[in-house]
Write a protein that holds these residues in place. Sequence first.
Motif, mmCIF file in Angstrom:
data_model
loop_
_atom_site.group_PDB
_atom_site.id
_atom_site.type_symbol
_atom_site.label_atom_id
_atom_site.label_comp_id
_atom_site.label_asym_id
_atom_site.label_seq_id
_atom_site.Cartn_x
_atom_site.Cartn_y
_atom_site.Cartn_z
ATOM 1 N N GLU B 84 -1.174 108.364 -17.090
ATOM 2 C CA GLU B 84 -0.722 109.293 -18.136
ATOM 3 C C GLU B 84 0.538 108.761 -18.822
ATOM 4 O OE1 GLU B 84 -0.841 113.250 -16.436
ATOM 5 O OE2 GLU B 84 -2.950 113.410 -17.062
ATOM 6 N N TRP B 88 -2.822 107.802 -21.310
ATOM 7 C CA TRP B 88 -4.173 108.289 -21.041
ATOM 8 C C TRP B 88 -4.147 109.733 -20.550
ATOM 9 C CZ3 TRP B 88 -8.481 105.407 -22.084
ATOM 10 C CH2 TRP B 88 -8.272 104.055 -22.355
ATOM 11 N N THR B 89 -5.215 110.497 -20.850
ATOM 12 C CA THR B 89 -5.309 111.878 -20.369
ATOM 13 C C THR B 89 -6.357 111.926 -19.267
ATOM 14 O OG1 THR B 89 -4.854 112.584 -22.609
ATOM 15 C CG2 THR B 89 -5.704 114.272 -21.102
ATOM 16 N N THR B 102 -8.599 109.108 -24.365
ATOM 17 C CA THR B 102 -7.497 109.064 -25.321
ATOM 18 C C THR B 102 -8.070 108.987 -26.747
ATOM 19 O OG1 THR B 102 -5.500 107.877 -25.996
ATOM 20 C CG2 THR B 102 -7.293 106.531 -25.196
#
Lengths: 105, 467
Positions: B84, B88-89, B102
């Motif tokens: 993260e 990035w999620t 993302t």
Amino acid sequence: MSREQFQTLSEPMYYILLALTKECCGVDIMKKVSDISGGRVSVGPGTLYALLPKFENAGLIRQTTHDGRKKAYIITSAGKEMLITEYNRLITMTKDGEKILEGIK
Amino acid sequence: MSRTVKRYLSFNCTECGAVKEYLEKMALNGYILKSIKPHFPADIFIFEKDAPQEITYAVEVSDNPSNNLSSLSDTALEFIEYCEAGGWTHICNLGNVFFFKTDNKNITPISTNEDIKYQIIKKQSLKFILLSLLIFFVTLICSIKNIGSSFGNAISSSYLVLTLGIYAFAVIFLLIELFRFCFWNCRAKKALKKNKKISYPSLKSFRKSQILNFLFLLISLIVVIYTVVLMIECRDFTGLSIITAVIPTVFTIANMVKRTRMKKLTAVFIYAFLMIIVMLVLVYIQLFAIYPHLENKESVSVNNPSSGVPPVITVYHDEIPLSVADILPDTSEYINNTKNISKSPFASGTSYYSSDKINGSHISYYIFESEYKWVIDRYITEDINLGNFEKQDCDYINGDVYIGTTDVRHIYREYSEDSSSEYTEKSHIEKETMVHIITNDKVITLRGDFNYTDSEFKTISKKLNLN
């Protein structure tokens, strides 16, 4: 991964060790690497996450704080020695390159 | 119309790139990954309908991020934090496989070092493939050893042909997986040596493997249904209750373990225990539940003397082609004839037994039929040779028919009650003639109280349509 396996450091490894010459939190290393290299080198979080324990096991870095999941690291004297060796190797390579390439230019 | 779409997918670590590609294509079609429900044997991917979007996914295998098989231990959370921090999620994870997304197209990939990624994927894939191969090989060897010890019995039973086929398919499927993995491993090593990018299975080959997985599950399901139907027909309620109780319980526990947060060692121990239970159930079904019933399922007791009704011989002669009364003239009216039929697309095996309950004379014969020459040849080589029968020693009759006789000895045991009401066993050996008649599509093995004279042979040939 033993220390012998880090005899020549890859670019991301070199920059991670450079970033850790000052104490740094694990997750902040990516940004620091990018800053040091002027955005030229980027280390993926997965690669960084896999490399840190390997460096630690090889005695190149050590944890300074372990607050919950937040871990900070700093380079050890063995790590510094390896970084300097690598730096010297790169300098030698550059000088050798200069001798030949300057003539070509 | 439902806005949620579910897809069942199973994948190994080398296919993470193909899964990423699949998710990105789904997003372009407006199906956005919301969560994944761990499920055995295929995980459930849950998508939500939305506007078509260009999303970049990352499906990453992390090397031992956790002491837990399931989600979000401290080490797993630490890995997610790193990703993260890299932009990035996190969406969800399946054990050691993490799913991120993302919108940023220029983001640094999670894995930037090919060597480290390769080491992690190799370790995780090899573990799974070797474990699966070991389980299937053990099951296959057990099945072949126990069921396939008699080629004639196995090839003439649809059920055994089907189950052995399934095991063979599973082993071949896993061997192909292993071969593909070895091939990928060699190519990856070469690529690393040359500092090139490692290529992973494409979306196309991933889709092919999904079809194979689906076929394998479908055939397995057919076998389970067939087994249950056979058990109902045979009224084997013990076997039926074992199947209906054990299999759903094993599936439920396996799914619970996959979803519950527990120590990896505990989970591995539970999985191993479940595997042993499933293998024991499989062996039980084949050896003790189905196999004996297959022999008796179509057994026709033409006459049951215990009914107390004297049979009329002529009526029952029609039921089996050759009865003891056809060969031996001095038989009584109490003849018991039975037959067992077993059929498969490759062969059929019918065993007949005819005995005179009054004077004890009997004949038994087994007719093995197949239109395939290799089946007949294999049966002669594997089964008949066990009775010390060699084709070259046969008499050669009528061009196609070979006859060979072998003396076999049978141990008959009699029990007599002595004065202290204890049973003592008396054994004696009786010599019996065994006759093998081999034609192009038939092998008949006869044994019993006859001398195999010319007139007996004529009767046998006529009754069994050998001319």
